[in-house]
Design an enzyme around this catalytic site. Structure first.
Site, short mmCIF file in Angstrom:
data_model
loop_
_atom_site.label_atom_id
_atom_site.label_comp_id
_atom_site.label_asym_id
_atom_site.label_seq_id
_atom_site.Cartn_x
_atom_site.Cartn_y
_atom_site.Cartn_z
N TYR A 135 15.95 -2.44 24.43
CA TYR A 135 16.69 -1.59 25.38
C TYR A 135 17.95 -1.03 24.73
O TYR A 135 18.75 -1.77 24.17
CB TYR A 135 17.05 -2.35 26.66
CG TYR A 135 15.86 -2.76 27.53
CD1 TYR A 135 14.58 -2.26 27.30
CD2 TYR A 135 16.02 -3.64 28.58
CE1 TYR A 135 13.51 -2.64 28.10
CE2 TYR A 135 14.95 -4.02 29.39
CZ TYR A 135 13.70 -3.52 29.14
OH TYR A 135 12.64 -3.89 29.92
N ALA A 152 10.02 1.96 42.12
CA ALA A 152 9.47 3.08 41.34
C ALA A 152 10.60 3.92 40.74
O ALA A 152 10.61 5.15 40.83
CB ALA A 152 8.52 3.91 42.19
N PRO A 187 10.30 -2.05 41.06
CA PRO A 187 9.79 -2.24 42.42
C PRO A 187 10.08 -1.06 43.34
O PRO A 187 9.37 -0.86 44.32
CB PRO A 187 10.53 -3.51 42.90
CG PRO A 187 11.75 -3.61 42.05
CD PRO A 187 11.35 -3.05 40.72
N GLN A 229 24.17 -0.10 44.93
CA GLN A 229 22.70 -0.17 44.92
C GLN A 229 22.25 -1.63 44.89
O GLN A 229 21.31 -2.02 45.59
CB GLN A 229 22.13 0.57 43.71
CG GLN A 229 22.39 2.08 43.74
CD GLN A 229 21.93 2.77 42.47
OE1 GLN A 229 21.68 2.13 41.45
NE2 GLN A 229 21.84 4.09 42.51
N1 NAP Z 1 8.39 -5.05 30.92
C1 NAP Z 1 8.47 -3.74 30.90
O1 NAP Z 1 7.72 -3.06 30.18
C2 NAP Z 1 9.51 -3.08 31.74
C3 NAP Z 1 9.52 -1.68 31.90
C4 NAP Z 1 10.50 -1.13 32.71
C5 NAP Z 1 11.43 -1.96 33.34
N2 NAP Z 1 11.41 -3.30 33.14
C6 NAP Z 1 12.41 -4.21 33.76
O2 NAP Z 1 12.54 -3.93 35.15
C7 NAP Z 1 13.88 -3.62 35.44
C8 NAP Z 1 13.96 -2.69 36.61
O3 NAP Z 1 13.33 -1.45 36.31
P1 NAP Z 1 13.87 -0.15 37.01
O4 NAP Z 1 15.29 0.06 36.66
O5 NAP Z 1 12.91 0.95 36.74
O6 NAP Z 1 13.77 -0.62 38.55
P2 NAP Z 1 13.94 0.07 39.95
O7 NAP Z 1 14.71 -0.93 40.75
O8 NAP Z 1 12.59 0.51 40.44
O9 NAP Z 1 14.81 1.41 39.72
C9 NAP Z 1 16.20 1.30 39.49
C10 NAP Z 1 16.88 2.65 39.57
O10 NAP Z 1 16.69 3.27 40.85
C11 NAP Z 1 17.91 3.85 41.32
N3 NAP Z 1 18.32 3.07 42.51
C12 NAP Z 1 18.31 1.71 42.65
N4 NAP Z 1 18.71 1.34 43.88
C13 NAP Z 1 18.98 2.47 44.55
C14 NAP Z 1 19.45 2.71 45.87
N5 NAP Z 1 19.68 1.71 46.71
N6 NAP Z 1 19.62 4.00 46.25
C15 NAP Z 1 19.37 5.03 45.39
N7 NAP Z 1 18.95 4.85 44.12
C16 NAP Z 1 18.74 3.58 43.70
C17 NAP Z 1 18.92 3.69 40.18
O11 NAP Z 1 18.82 4.82 39.31
P3 NAP Z 1 19.73 6.15 39.46
O12 NAP Z 1 20.99 5.76 40.19
O13 NAP Z 1 19.96 6.57 38.06
O14 NAP Z 1 18.88 7.12 40.20
C18 NAP Z 1 18.38 2.48 39.44
O15 NAP Z 1 18.80 2.39 38.10
C19 NAP Z 1 14.42 -3.09 34.11
O16 NAP Z 1 15.82 -3.14 34.03
C20 NAP Z 1 13.78 -4.05 33.15
O17 NAP Z 1 14.47 -5.28 33.14
C21 NAP Z 1 10.46 -3.87 32.36
#
Ligand code: NAP
Length: 332
Positions: A54, A209, A207, A290
């Protein structure tokens, strides 16, 4: 915050964990990263997920600094190995050489003596599985790693690993880290049934998306300023979900969330936690608000009628094909 066992192990994890992909060391400044970690700790999150790759290894450094001073025993720190961390042919994959070098780098950057869970970020088609699993087992014996898991492996790959571990007496995998959300359910057909039988949990990523399930991306309109879709690193990953059919159907989830008194993000996180094979939903965040919003999904129960309404609204845009779980043929 509620806690769940990680697989058949004795380790408890917070059912909502915090991850720093795209954000730490990249999309957000260090102050915002620190505030998000602080909010996560204040809200009872104890489980933190990162990876060597990362932000080109910077994310682990940021997380290490943000967690400095927190009692180590009150945290579960997860990291991963596989994707390239340098230009050389041995700076990637799951060879004994790269795993050993990578874990040392992770421990240094995270400022810790051990990680609670070490995960193979993808399946390495170029390294014998025995070599990887023996190296993981050695790290457990050395106390550098407490538990081992994988990420985005197929049911068949997990089964192969368990067979070898049982034959050789190696430490068994306790978890898989797949993408899982209302929109992406590809683990349900094969990975989850095998994991339930064999005592592995899912620690699920994206979770909500990547923000799509908050409903903030509107059909036919440009993404909101400052959102992941506008970020040079993140925009690429989220773009495949930004089509008008998906976005319109997501808007139609709003009355369901409102009826339950939940925000859209809370509904999305609660949805993945209804699956008992999920030990934790890893949330990402660019702002502490968030984190504070999303953690309220802990403990929420959704009944069968609500789950059916969600399925009816999303209909054919839900991806369920287990063949969508793929690791690169050759190391990247
Ligand atoms: N193993 C793998 O291959 C893999 C791949 C991907 C991720 N991961 C892991 O999973 C974790 C989470 O992934 P993710 O960041 O994609 O998860 P996510 O929780 O689906 O999306 C997070 C993003 O959504 C937006 N957000 C979150 N809460 C919000 C709210 N209440 N209102 C409006 N916007 C909101 C923010 O982005 P903005 O504010 O920029 O819009 C935030 O950075 C990663 O950090 C990593 O540890 C693992």
């Amino acid at each position: 915050m509620e806690f769940r066992h990680l697989g058949r192990s004795g380790l408890m994890v917070s059912e909502i964990s915090y991850g720093n992909w795209i954000t730490h060391g990249s999309q957000v400044e260090e102050d915002a990263a620190r505030e998000c970690v602080r909010a996560a700790l204040d809200e009872g999150i104890t489980t933190f997920d990162t990876a060597d790759v990362y932000a080109g290894t910077k994310a682990e450094e940021v997380l290490g600094r943000a967690l400095k001073g927190v009692r180590r025993e009150s945290l579960e720190i997860f990291t991963k190995v596989y994707w390239p961390t340098g230009a050389g042919p041995n700076d990637r994959g799951l060879s004994r050489k790269h795993i050993t070098e990578s874990v040392h780098g992770s421990l240094r950057r995270l400022q810790t003596d051990y990680v609670d869970l070490y995960q193979a970020h993808r399946f390495d088609n170029e390294t014998p599985l025995e070599e990887t699993l023996k190296t993981f087992d050695d790290l457990v014996r050395q106390g550098k790693v407490l538990y081992v898991g994988v990420s985005e492996w197929t049911a068949d790959q997990i089964a192969q690993a368990l067979k070898i571990a049982d034959e050789m007496g190696f430490d068994r995998l306790v978890s898989n880290q797949p993408q899982y959300s209302m929109l992406w359910r590809v683990i349900e057909a094969e990975v989850v049934p095998l994991s339930e039988k064999e005592g592995l949990s899912q620690i699920v990523w994206s979770p909500i998306a990547q923000g799509v399930l908050t409903g903030k991306y509107l059909p036919g309109q440009p993404p909101p300023a400052g959102s992941r879709a506008t970020d040079p690193a993140g925009g690429n990953f989220i773009s495949r979900m930004l089509n008008d059919d998906v976005l319109t159907r997501v808007q139609n989830l709003k009355p369901i969330a409102a009826d339950l008194g939940l925000s859209m993000a809370q509904l999305a996180v609660a949805w993945v936690l209804q699956n008992p094979n999920v030990a934790s939903a890893i949330i990402g965040a660019t702002k502490p608000e968030q984190v504070r919003d999303n953690v309220k999904a802990s403990g929420v129960k959704l009944d069968a009628e609500v789950l059916k309404k969600i399925d009816d609204v999303l209909g054919p845009v839900v991806e369920r094909d287990p063949a969508k779980t793929v690791s690169p043929e050759k190391r990247p």
